[in-house]
Design a protein around this motif. Structure first.
Motif, short mmCIF file in Angstrom:
data_model
loop_
_atom_site.label_atom_id
_atom_site.label_comp_id
_atom_site.label_asym_id
_atom_site.label_seq_id
_atom_site.Cartn_x
_atom_site.Cartn_y
_atom_site.Cartn_z
N MET A 65 0.83 -1.20 0.00
CA MET A 65 0.00 0.00 0.00
C MET A 65 0.86 1.26 0.00
O MET A 65 0.61 2.20 -0.74
CB MET A 65 -0.94 0.00 1.21
CG MET A 65 -2.01 -1.07 1.17
SD MET A 65 -3.15 -0.91 -0.25
CE MET A 65 -4.19 0.44 0.28
N ASP A 66 1.89 1.28 0.86
CA ASP A 66 2.76 2.45 0.97
C ASP A 66 4.15 2.21 0.40
O ASP A 66 4.96 3.12 0.33
CB ASP A 66 2.88 2.87 2.44
CG ASP A 66 1.56 3.39 2.99
OD1 ASP A 66 0.89 4.16 2.29
OD2 ASP A 66 1.20 3.02 4.12
N ASN A 67 4.42 0.98 0.00
CA ASN A 67 5.69 0.65 -0.62
C ASN A 67 5.42 0.01 -1.98
O ASN A 67 5.37 -1.23 -2.09
CB ASN A 67 6.50 -0.29 0.27
CG ASN A 67 7.84 -0.69 -0.36
OD1 ASN A 67 8.28 -0.10 -1.35
ND2 ASN A 67 8.48 -1.71 0.19
N PRO A 68 5.21 0.80 -3.02
CA PRO A 68 4.82 0.27 -4.34
C PRO A 68 5.74 -0.82 -4.86
O PRO A 68 5.28 -1.73 -5.57
CB PRO A 68 4.85 1.51 -5.24
CG PRO A 68 4.57 2.65 -4.31
CD PRO A 68 5.26 2.28 -3.03
N LYS A 69 7.02 -0.78 -4.52
CA LYS A 69 7.95 -1.79 -5.03
C LYS A 69 7.68 -3.17 -4.45
O LYS A 69 8.14 -4.18 -4.97
CB LYS A 69 9.39 -1.36 -4.74
CG LYS A 69 9.83 -0.14 -5.54
CD LYS A 69 11.31 0.14 -5.35
CE LYS A 69 11.74 1.37 -6.15
NZ LYS A 69 11.54 1.19 -7.60
N ALA A 70 6.92 -3.23 -3.33
CA ALA A 70 6.62 -4.52 -2.70
C ALA A 70 5.44 -5.23 -3.37
O ALA A 70 5.18 -6.39 -3.08
CB ALA A 70 6.31 -4.31 -1.22
N ARG A 71 4.76 -4.56 -4.27
CA ARG A 71 3.59 -5.15 -4.93
C ARG A 71 4.00 -6.30 -5.85
O ARG A 71 5.07 -6.26 -6.46
CB ARG A 71 2.83 -4.08 -5.71
CG ARG A 71 2.24 -3.00 -4.81
CD ARG A 71 1.78 -1.76 -5.56
NE ARG A 71 1.35 -0.74 -4.63
CZ ARG A 71 1.14 0.53 -4.95
NH1 ARG A 71 1.32 0.95 -6.19
NH2 ARG A 71 0.75 1.40 -4.02
N ALA A 72 3.14 -7.29 -5.94
CA ALA A 72 3.43 -8.46 -6.78
C ALA A 72 3.71 -8.04 -8.21
O ALA A 72 2.99 -7.21 -8.79
CB ALA A 72 2.25 -9.42 -6.73
N THR A 73 4.75 -8.62 -8.79
CA THR A 73 5.12 -8.31 -10.17
C THR A 73 4.26 -9.12 -11.14
O THR A 73 3.61 -10.10 -10.76
CB THR A 73 6.59 -8.63 -10.42
OG1 THR A 73 6.78 -10.06 -10.29
CG2 THR A 73 7.48 -7.90 -9.42
N LEU A 74 4.28 -8.73 -12.40
CA LEU A 74 3.50 -9.45 -13.40
C LEU A 74 4.03 -10.86 -13.59
O LEU A 74 3.24 -11.80 -13.78
CB LEU A 74 3.53 -8.68 -14.73
CG LEU A 74 3.02 -7.23 -14.68
CD1 LEU A 74 2.82 -6.70 -16.10
CD2 LEU A 74 1.74 -7.10 -13.90
N SER A 75 5.33 -11.04 -13.54
CA SER A 75 5.89 -12.39 -13.69
C SER A 75 5.48 -13.28 -12.53
O SER A 75 5.23 -14.49 -12.72
CB SER A 75 7.42 -12.32 -13.81
OG SER A 75 7.98 -11.73 -12.65
N GLU A 76 5.35 -12.72 -11.33
CA GLU A 76 4.88 -13.51 -10.19
C GLU A 76 3.43 -13.93 -10.38
O GLU A 76 3.07 -15.08 -10.07
CB GLU A 76 5.03 -12.70 -8.90
CG GLU A 76 6.46 -12.57 -8.42
CD GLU A 76 6.58 -11.73 -7.17
OE1 GLU A 76 7.21 -12.18 -6.20
OE2 GLU A 76 6.02 -10.60 -7.15
#
Length: 347
Positions: A277-288
């Motif tokens: 939510m506050d750390n966009p880089k932690a969001r699941a990637t498309l490859s994941e």
């Protein structure tokens, strides 16, 4: 307007109106029924016609997408009899909007639909978005009504491509629209036209929302007991499907559906909607997402997980049938109807 003209002022007649929206009308062309013409309303042309024409021309020069059957991508610009830009031509796409496959409507379109269909569509969708991102194209406005499903080929198609964010070596064009209930926290509460740039990280949040809706029978991840609007719940940052969210999960079978999702899928949702939510880089990637959705698909195909659309645990009889199906020789499994329809998703 009965005719439109190409850049060489060669005319083509218009047929009947195919559709209409807030910014434009869609017409079929008399001489080419497989081509549609998007004609912007005059008020839109007066306000930003010059920018739109530049954007469409920039899109046309991204050659990899020009003839992609999964995109309603601009093919050529079209003009009125005074040589003024009024819109563009694109290939006609056939199918139904993804939203029409909701639990209340799917039987009208795909009577035998199960979760194999849905996961296949999601894999195609995420792979298509990945291809766009590779060319610095961001969708921006994530909405199930902007995704078309071809009922014959089961191909996923993206509509309204002219609203995408386009970034080329020569120019940059914003996405000026969006859907608040699929918008990440960092972009909530501000007009979409003021969002300077959509990023791959902001897109990951929106993608996760759509995947959740499809896998949870069109239930939104930020519907909750005691909450506010979906957009406000996103802004507040409370995802109800976690241990510390109390009893915020909506009543009914939502919690059971959630628990029946594969662990890997749930992990990606939790990471995206809590830490992410506050750390966009932690969001699941498309490859994941592609990896976990493919695992889900294979486990359903092999009978390890239920294919029931409801997302609930299968009955004992269904479980036994799934066990028997998993024991069949591989040639018998791959000869199934669903296998032949979707055998391209693992390429």
């Amino acid at each position: 307007m009965q005719k439109v003209f190409d850049v060489n002022h060669i005319s083509v007649g218009l047929d009947k109106k195919f559709g209409s929206g807030g910014e434009a009308d869609i017409f079929s062309l008399k001489a080419k029924p497989n081509i549609l013409f998007k004609r912007y309303h005059q008020r839109v042309l007066d306000k930003r016609g010059q920018e739109l024409s530049r954007k469409v021309e920039a899109m046309r020069h991204i050659a990899i997408f020009r003839n992609n059957p999964s995109l309603s991508w601009p093919k050529i610009s079209l003009y009125n009899n005074r040589r003024q830009w009024v819109g563009y031509a694109m290939s006609r796409k056939n199918g139904i909007k993804f939203n029409s496959l909701s639990p209340m409507e799917y039987k009208n379109h795909i009577p035998d639909m199960d979760r194999l269909h849905l996961v296949n569509y999601l894999i195609q969708f995420v792979r298509l978005v990945s291809e766009l991102h590779a060319q610095k194209v961001m969708i921006g406005d994530y909405n199930l009504n902007n995704i078309l499903i071809n009922l014959k080929t089961h191909q996923v198609i993206l509509l309204d491509c002219d609203s995408f964010q386009i970034d080329t070596s020569e120019s940059f064009f914003q996405c000026l629209v969006g859907s608040p209930d699929t918008t990440p926290r960092e972009h909530q509460g501000v007009p979409f036209e003021t969002v300077a740039c959509r990023t791959s990280e902001s897109e990951r949040f929106s993608i996760a929302v759509l995947i959740f809706q499809v896998l949870m029978n069109w239930r939104h991840p930020f519907d909750m007991i005691g909450g506010e609007s979906r957009a406000q719940n996103i802004k507040n940052g409370t995802f109800p499907y976690t241990k510390d969210s109390g009893s915020k999960v909506p009543k009914g079978n939502a919690l059971q559906m959630w628990r029946n999702l594969p662990y890997g899928i749930r992990t990606l949702f939790i990471r995206t909607f809590t830490e992410g939510m506050d750390n966009p880089k932690a969001r699941a990637t498309l490859s994941e997402w592609i990896k976990e959705l493919r695992i889900y698909y294979k486990k359903m195909q092999q009978g390890e997980l239920s294919k029931e659309l409801s997302g609930l645990a299968p009955s004992n009889q269904t479980a036994k049938q799934n066990q028997l199906s998993a024991q069949l020789p591989k040639p018998m499994q791959t000869a199934s109807k669903i296998g032949s329809l979707f055998n391209n998703i693992f390429k």
